[in-house]
Design a protein around this motif. Structure first.
Motif, PDB file in Angstrom:
ATOM      1  N   GLY A 490       0.783  -1.231   0.000  1.00  0.00           N
ATOM      2  CA  GLY A 490       0.000   0.000   0.000  1.00  0.00           C
ATOM      3  C   GLY A 490       0.809   1.271   0.000  1.00  0.00           C
ATOM      4  O   GLY A 490       0.228   2.372   0.042  1.00  0.00           O
ATOM      5  N   GLY A 491       2.138   1.186  -0.054  1.00  0.00           N
ATOM      6  CA  GLY A 491       2.963   2.385  -0.081  1.00  0.00           C
ATOM      7  C   GLY A 491       3.217   2.950   1.302  1.00  0.00           C
ATOM      8  O   GLY A 491       2.564   2.591   2.288  1.00  0.00           O
ATOM      9  N   ASP A 492       4.173   3.886   1.385  1.00  0.00           N
ATOM     10  CA  ASP A 492       4.562   4.471   2.663  1.00  0.00           C
ATOM     11  C   ASP A 492       3.574   5.560   3.075  1.00  0.00           C
ATOM     12  O   ASP A 492       2.899   6.157   2.240  1.00  0.00           O
ATOM     13  CB  ASP A 492       5.973   5.053   2.559  1.00  0.00           C
ATOM     14  N   GLY A 493       3.490   5.799   4.375  1.00  0.00           N
ATOM     15  CA  GLY A 493       2.617   6.851   4.881  1.00  0.00           C
ATOM     16  C   GLY A 493       1.321   6.308   5.450  1.00  0.00           C
ATOM     17  O   GLY A 493       0.954   5.146   5.249  1.00  0.00           O
ATOM     18  N   ALA A 494       0.589   7.170   6.162  1.00  0.00           N
ATOM     19  CA  ALA A 494      -0.634   6.759   6.858  1.00  0.00           C
ATOM     20  C   ALA A 494      -1.773   6.438   5.895  1.00  0.00           C
ATOM     21  O   ALA A 494      -2.620   5.590   6.188  1.00  0.00           O
ATOM     22  CB  ALA A 494      -1.066   7.860   7.828  1.00  0.00           C
ATOM     23  N   ILE A 495      -1.814   7.130   4.751  1.00  0.00           N
ATOM     24  CA  ILE A 495      -2.894   6.904   3.778  1.00  0.00           C
ATOM     25  C   ILE A 495      -2.363   5.972   2.694  1.00  0.00           C
ATOM     26  O   ILE A 495      -1.365   6.277   2.042  1.00  0.00           O
ATOM     27  CB  ILE A 495      -3.355   8.231   3.157  1.00  0.00           C
ATOM     28  N   PRO A 496      -3.031   4.849   2.476  1.00  0.00           N
ATOM     29  CA  PRO A 496      -2.511   3.888   1.491  1.00  0.00           C
ATOM     30  C   PRO A 496      -2.622   4.402   0.068  1.00  0.00           C
ATOM     31  O   PRO A 496      -3.445   5.265  -0.249  1.00  0.00           O
ATOM     32  CB  PRO A 496      -3.376   2.644   1.707  1.00  0.00           C
ATOM     33  N   HIS A 497      -1.825   3.841  -0.789  1.00  0.00           N
ATOM     34  CA  HIS A 497      -1.813   4.179  -2.208  1.00  0.00           C
ATOM     35  C   HIS A 497      -3.149   3.776  -2.850  1.00  0.00           C
ATOM     36  O   HIS A 497      -3.753   2.755  -2.480  1.00  0.00           O
ATOM     37  CB  HIS A 497      -0.659   3.443  -2.892  1.00  0.00           C
ATOM     38  N   PRO A 498      -3.634   4.546  -3.826  1.00  0.00           N
ATOM     39  CA  PRO A 498      -4.915   4.205  -4.483  1.00  0.00           C
ATOM     40  C   PRO A 498      -4.929   2.842  -5.161  1.00  0.00           C
ATOM     41  O   PRO A 498      -6.001   2.319  -5.476  1.00  0.00           O
ATOM     42  CB  PRO A 498      -5.076   5.327  -5.524  1.00  0.00           C
ATOM     43  N   CYS A 499      -3.763   2.226  -5.380  1.00  0.00           N
ATOM     44  CA  CYS A 499      -3.720   0.952  -6.102  1.00  0.00           C
ATOM     45  C   CYS A 499      -4.433  -0.170  -5.367  1.00  0.00           C
ATOM     46  O   CYS A 499      -4.783  -1.183  -5.987  1.00  0.00           O
ATOM     47  CB  CYS A 499      -2.281   0.552  -6.393  1.00  0.00           C
ATOM     48  N   ILE A 500      -4.674  -0.041  -4.058  1.00  0.00           N
ATOM     49  CA  ILE A 500      -5.348  -1.129  -3.348  1.00  0.00           C
ATOM     50  C   ILE A 500      -6.865  -0.938  -3.314  1.00  0.00           C
ATOM     51  O   ILE A 500      -7.582  -1.735  -2.710  1.00  0.00           O
ATOM     52  CB  ILE A 500      -4.792  -1.319  -1.922  1.00  0.00           C
ATOM     53  N   GLY A 501      -7.350   0.082  -3.986  1.00  0.00           N
ATOM     54  CA  GLY A 501      -8.787   0.255  -4.138  1.00  0.00           C
ATOM     55  C   GLY A 501      -9.516   0.403  -2.819  1.00  0.00           C
ATOM     56  O   GLY A 501      -9.144   1.219  -1.965  1.00  0.00           O
ATOM     57  N   LEU A 502     -10.554  -0.417  -2.605  1.00  0.00           N
ATOM     58  CA  LEU A 502     -11.399  -0.325  -1.413  1.00  0.00           C
ATOM     59  C   LEU A 502     -10.875  -1.137  -0.241  1.00  0.00           C
ATOM     60  O   LEU A 502     -11.518  -1.192   0.812  1.00  0.00           O
ATOM     61  CB  LEU A 502     -12.818  -0.795  -1.757  1.00  0.00           C
ATOM     62  N   ALA A 503      -9.741  -1.780  -0.405  1.00  0.00           N
ATOM     63  CA  ALA A 503      -9.194  -2.616   0.666  1.00  0.00           C
ATOM     64  C   ALA A 503      -8.682  -1.753   1.820  1.00  0.00           C
ATOM     65  O   ALA A 503      -8.343  -0.579   1.649  1.00  0.00           O
ATOM     66  CB  ALA A 503      -8.071  -3.485   0.124  1.00  0.00           C
ATOM     67  N   ARG A 504      -8.619  -2.375   2.997  1.00  0.00           N
ATOM     68  CA  ARG A 504      -8.030  -1.724   4.164  1.00  0.00           C
ATOM     69  C   ARG A 504      -6.622  -2.248   4.353  1.00  0.00           C
ATOM     70  O   ARG A 504      -6.267  -3.316   3.863  1.00  0.00           O
ATOM     71  CB  ARG A 504      -8.883  -1.998   5.400  1.00  0.00           C
ATOM     72  N   ARG A 505      -5.832  -1.464   5.106  1.00  0.00           N
ATOM     73  CA  ARG A 505      -4.428  -1.834   5.258  1.00  0.00           C
ATOM     74  C   ARG A 505      -4.018  -1.761   6.727  1.00  0.00           C
ATOM     75  O   ARG A 505      -4.265  -0.765   7.410  1.00  0.00           O
ATOM     76  CB  ARG A 505      -3.565  -0.886   4.422  1.00  0.00           C
ATOM     77  N   MET A 506      -3.399  -2.855   7.225  1.00  0.00           N
ATOM     78  CA  MET A 506      -2.798  -2.861   8.555  1.00  0.00           C
ATOM     79  C   MET A 506      -1.291  -2.841   8.398  1.00  0.00           C
ATOM     80  O   MET A 506      -0.704  -3.762   7.818  1.00  0.00           O
ATOM     81  CB  MET A 506      -3.223  -4.103   9.349  1.00  0.00           C
ATOM     82  N   MET A 507      -0.658  -1.783   8.865  1.00  0.00           N
ATOM     83  CA  MET A 507       0.801  -1.688   8.786  1.00  0.00           C
ATOM     84  C   MET A 507       1.429  -2.515   9.904  1.00  0.00           C
ATOM     85  O   MET A 507       0.874  -2.649  10.988  1.00  0.00           O
ATOM     86  CB  MET A 507       1.241  -0.232   8.869  1.00  0.00           C
ATOM     87  N   VAL A 508       2.585  -3.071   9.605  1.00  0.00           N
ATOM     88  CA  VAL A 508       3.301  -3.929  10.550  1.00  0.00           C
ATOM     89  C   VAL A 508       4.492  -3.145  11.091  1.00  0.00           C
ATOM     90  O   VAL A 508       5.359  -2.717  10.318  1.00  0.00           O
ATOM     91  CB  VAL A 508       3.774  -5.223   9.857  1.00  0.00           C
ATOM     92  N   PRO A 509       4.558  -2.923  12.418  1.00  0.00           N
ATOM     93  CA  PRO A 509       5.622  -2.070  12.963  1.00  0.00           C
ATOM     94  C   PRO A 509       7.023  -2.638  12.778  1.00  0.00           C
ATOM     95  O   PRO A 509       7.989  -1.900  12.651  1.00  0.00           O
ATOM     96  CB  PRO A 509       5.257  -1.965  14.453  1.00  0.00           C
ATOM     97  N   SER A 510       7.155  -3.958  12.784  1.00  0.00           N
ATOM     98  CA  SER A 510       8.466  -4.582  12.574  1.00  0.00           C
ATOM     99  C   SER A 510       8.248  -5.968  11.991  1.00  0.00           C
ATOM    100  O   SER A 510       7.164  -6.548  12.086  1.00  0.00           O
ATOM    101  CB  SER A 510       9.248  -4.680  13.888  1.00  0.00           C
ATOM    102  N   LEU A 511       9.285  -6.514  11.406  1.00  0.00           N
ATOM    103  CA  LEU A 511       9.184  -7.821  10.772  1.00  0.00           C
ATOM    104  C   LEU A 511       8.771  -8.894  11.769  1.00  0.00           C
ATOM    105  O   LEU A 511       7.992  -9.800  11.451  1.00  0.00           O
ATOM    106  CB  LEU A 511      10.529  -8.175  10.130  1.00  0.00           C
ATOM    107  N   ASP A 512       9.278  -8.785  12.993  1.00  0.00           N
ATOM    108  CA  ASP A 512       8.957  -9.777  14.014  1.00  0.00           C
ATOM    109  C   ASP A 512       7.492  -9.742  14.420  1.00  0.00           C
ATOM    110  O   ASP A 512       6.983 -10.715  14.982  1.00  0.00           O
ATOM    111  CB  ASP A 512       9.828  -9.550  15.259  1.00  0.00           C
ATOM    112  N   ALA A 513       6.816  -8.634  14.141  1.00  0.00           N
ATOM    113  CA  ALA A 513       5.426  -8.487  14.568  1.00  0.00           C
ATOM    114  C   ALA A 513       4.424  -8.961  13.525  1.00  0.00           C
ATOM    115  O   ALA A 513       3.215  -8.928  13.767  1.00  0.00           O
ATOM    116  CB  ALA A 513       5.145  -7.023  14.921  1.00  0.00           C
ATOM    117  N   GLN A 514       4.895  -9.417  12.359  1.00  0.00           N
ATOM    118  CA  GLN A 514       3.964  -9.747  11.272  1.00  0.00           C
ATOM    119  C   GLN A 514       2.982 -10.837  11.668  1.00  0.00           C
ATOM    120  O   GLN A 514       1.781 -10.731  11.390  1.00  0.00           O
ATOM    121  CB  GLN A 514       4.739 -10.187  10.028  1.00  0.00           C
ATOM    122  N   SER A 515       3.439 -11.895  12.317  1.00  0.00           N
ATOM    123  CA  SER A 515       2.539 -12.989  12.688  1.00  0.00           C
ATOM    124  C   SER A 515       1.462 -12.510  13.654  1.00  0.00           C
ATOM    125  O   SER A 515       0.292 -12.897  13.539  1.00  0.00           O
ATOM    126  CB  SER A 515       3.334 -14.144  13.297  1.00  0.00           C
ATOM    127  N   GLY A 516       1.851 -11.655  14.606  1.00  0.00           N
ATOM    128  CA  GLY A 516       0.864 -11.129  15.554  1.00  0.00           C
ATOM    129  C   GLY A 516      -0.169 -10.252  14.882  1.00  0.00           C
ATOM    130  O   GLY A 516      -1.362 -10.303  15.217  1.00  0.00           O
TER     131      GLY A 516
END
Length: 671
Positions: A490-516
């Motif tokens: 979804g690109g960098d920043g709080a507002i996701p890039h328009p390419c993901i359309g109507l989808a929502r995005r959850m950002m992952v603070p670190s690689l270790d946190a992805q599973s959580g």
């Protein structure tokens, strides 16, 4: 005193040789068993039944020369009959014979055509008429000569010519001089029209029409796969000629039943058949497919659906690239932009081919375009300075624990190369692009299925680009949530890039946190579909299993291919995982027999590696950096993994697109 036989009188059917009570004669003659046994009896005296029994008892008797045991070689006869009632077979292998064939063919109104050896070569042409079946030897006579004599027959609009799955036959005939086919009917398309089933096999069609099957179709098909050149060997064996002849004879017999069922729609199917023939001639005998919106995007033959319901046809979309590469280039030092920017716009190569820019402290800056290195300055002494690196880093949003950063609302990824003290001494700047239409050739998997899909490929093969467009397309109909590690989707920043359309995005603070975050997404946001760009660690594999158990569909990517994934201990749980089990004596022997292992040389092992559980991802899509427009689809990952563990090849589809056209080519392959 003599005794009389008071039992019911018996009667032996002269056509199928079955003995029954005479009172059941009428029902027997109408029955399916009579029709099937009639065909088998018809050909038993000519060697077909013998080879069938031989195959069942010993499948290893055929050597590379195509010889079978106890079967006589090609006869010197020019013609003979097959069974009772007689079907006259004429084996054509001289110029005088082929010259005499055409007048006979031109007297008919309905014929059936089949070929052997195609598409690699044209070895036999079989043409069945109401009087006889011609088997024309294109190896002895030369295929160009044969096709030259038969050209008026194929071009005649007064003779209906039946084919079944005409792609390879028409392509091969066209290659040898027949460039126009008039009045043709592909019975495979007719079957699709009647029963809404794609790619129906010949025997399957016969069963649906309540007609006798070809008794050796499956056995001979298997042999042709193992020995693709078997039809080129001369002399041909007699049973092979009769097998080939029977393909055309039985196909001709299907015409009456098909004609009754098609009725006034016969013309539609013939038009679709002509379209299929034209495409096959222009595209190496390949098959073109589309997707049926009305049938939940199920795969369909484009020639037919275009005619009967064009409004429901979903085809491949020409790719439309959205590139914001200029934003990435503008953070470079000015003298390093010269080769990439012209008149304040990226050059054509930079826009379409640039993949990575590499900047290392004290070294010449370069970029990669289509696997080719291009130095950004012609000055051999022009090296990257500490000041230039720091200036670029300061313009970014900051690096995460995975040493990745981005540009606000852009898809580009900047990866840092740290030294031992954590100071960045190099940058890899990956260009992010968004391709609309990128997933048009897997719409049946995305919108017509509820199965989870794993996209496999090497770095730079386009996995992230596929995930982006998947998210946009699926978000129109489903609640889609993206677990976006490194903000690459979804690109960098709080507002996701328009390419993901109507989808929502959850950002992952670190690689270790992805599973959580994956588990949190399910618990807090109830998505229908979760998309994850990259799964690469055991905790993420476990989280994916948890998500799947809670009823959420997943679309994710991982590195490698299916065979590599089976060997990858850390993440092979995505396809069910592996375990070793100990077999008992009888089970071990049965396993040896099932795999066809010679236990005299290999011994009998009681240890077996098997799949441990059902795969988290039922479908696998393999992509490669070498060709972005060819994807391998494994629709049953469980079966494919089992085949790999058994040392076998697994079945897959190869889907190929032209990025500028609307057709998708489908090939069935073994991997």
């Amino acid at each position: 005193m003599p005794t009389s036989n008071s039992g019911p009188k018996k009667w032996t059917c002269p056509e199928c040789q079955i003995t029954i009570e005479i009172g059941n004669k009428a029902s027997h003659l109408k029955g399916k068993k009579h029709k099937q046994m009639k065909v088998q009896t018809l050909h038993a005296n000519n060697g077909l039944q013998e080879i069938k029994n031989s195959d069942q008892n010993n499948t290893s008797n055929m050597n590379l020369r195509g010889n079978f045991p106890s079967i006589q070689s090609s006869p010197l006869l020019k013609e003979w009959t097959l069974g009772t009632p007689p079907v006259y077979l004429k084996y054509i292998r001289t110029l005088s014979d082929i010259t005499a064939v055409l007048p006979n063919l031109m007297m008919n109104t309905i014929t059936a055509v089949d070929c052997e050896g195609v598409p690699k070569s044209l070895d036999l042409i079989q043409i069945a008429t109401s009087q006889c079946v011609f088997v024309i030897d294109c190896v002895v006579l030369d295929a160009d000569v044969v096709c030259g004599h038969l050209k008026p027959f194929f071009e005649s609009d007064q003779i209906l010519k039946l084919f079944h799955d005409l792609h390879k036959d028409v392509f091969s005939l066209n290659k040898h001089g027949i460039h126009h086919f008039s009045s043709i009917l592909d019975t495979q398309l007719a079957s699709e029209f009647l029963w809404d089933i794609q790619f129906v096999g010949l025997n399957n069609m016969f069963e649906r029409l309540d007609l006798p099957n070809h008794p050796l179709k499956s056995q001979m098909s298997s042999k042709m796969r193992d020995y693709p050149d078997m039809w080129r060997k001369r002399p041909l064996q007699k049973y092979m000629i009769e097998y080939a002849a029977l393909d055309a004879v039985l196909l001709l017999q299907a015409h009456t039943n098909l004609g009754k069922r098609l009725g006034t729609s016969l013309g539609v199917v013939m038009s679709a058949s002509s379209s299929r023939a034209r495409f096959a001639m222009e595209n190496n005998g390949d098959r073109s497919v589309c997707f049926d919106k009305k049938r939940k995007y199920r795969m369909a033959s484009v020639e037919l659906l275009d005619l009967i319901r064009p409004q429901d046809t979903a085809k491949n979309e020409p790719l439309r690239m959205n590139s914001e590469v200029i934003d990435l280039l503008e953070i470079l030092p000015e003298d390093l932009r010269i080769k990439l920017i012209k008149d304040r716009e990226p050059t054509v190569r930079a826009k379409y081919e640039l993949s990575d820019i590499v900047l290392d402290l004290g070294r010449r800056p370069c970029c990669w375009m289509k696997n080719e290195r291009l130095f950004l300055s012609d000055d051999n002494l022009r090296n990257i300075t500490r000041r230039e690196l720091d200036a670029i880093i300061s313009s970014l949003g900051g690096f995460g624990s995975d040493n990745r950063a981005g540009l606000e609302k852009k898809l580009h990824r900047i990866s840092g190369l740290p030294d031992r003290d954590g100071v960045y001494v190099g940058l890899t700047m990956r260009v992010g692009r968004w391709f609309q239409g990128n997933v048009a050739m897997i719409l049946d998997l995305l919108l017509g299925s509820d199965k989870s899909i794993l996209i496999l490929g090497e770095p730079g093969s386009g996995k992230s680009t596929i995930i982006r467009e998947t998210v946009r397309v699926m978000a129109n109909d489903y609640n889609v949530c993206v677990v976006d590690t490194s903000n690459e989707i979804g690109g960098d920043g709080a507002i996701p890039h328009p390419c993901i359309g109507l989808a929502r995005r959850m950002m992952v603070p670190s690689l270790d946190a992805q599973s959580g975050v994956m588990v949190e997404c399910v618990q807090n946001h109830t998505p229908h579909v979760m998309c994850i760009d990259e799964i690469g660690r055991p905790r993420e594999v476990a989280a994916a299993h948890t998500v799947k158990q809670r009823g959420v569909r997943m679309i994710a990517s991982a590195h490698g291919d299916l065979r590599g994934l089976v060997k990858n201990r850390e993440i092979r749980g995505l396809i069910g995982g592996l375990e070793k089990v100990t077999l008992g004596d009888e089970a071990a022997k049965e396993e040896v027999r099932r795999k066809g292992i010679n236990n005299e040389t290999s011994g009998i092992s009681k240890m077996k590696t098997q799949r441990m559980a059902e795969p988290t991802f039922e479908i696998v899509v393999e992509v490669a950096r070498a060709n972005f427009n060819e994807w391998r689809i494994i629709q049953d990952s469980a079966k494919a993994v089992d085949d790999i563990l058994d040392g076998k090849q697994y079945k897959a589809q190869l889907r190929i697109r032209d990025p500028h056209k609307t057709h998708v080519i489908l090939k069935l392959i073994d991997c």
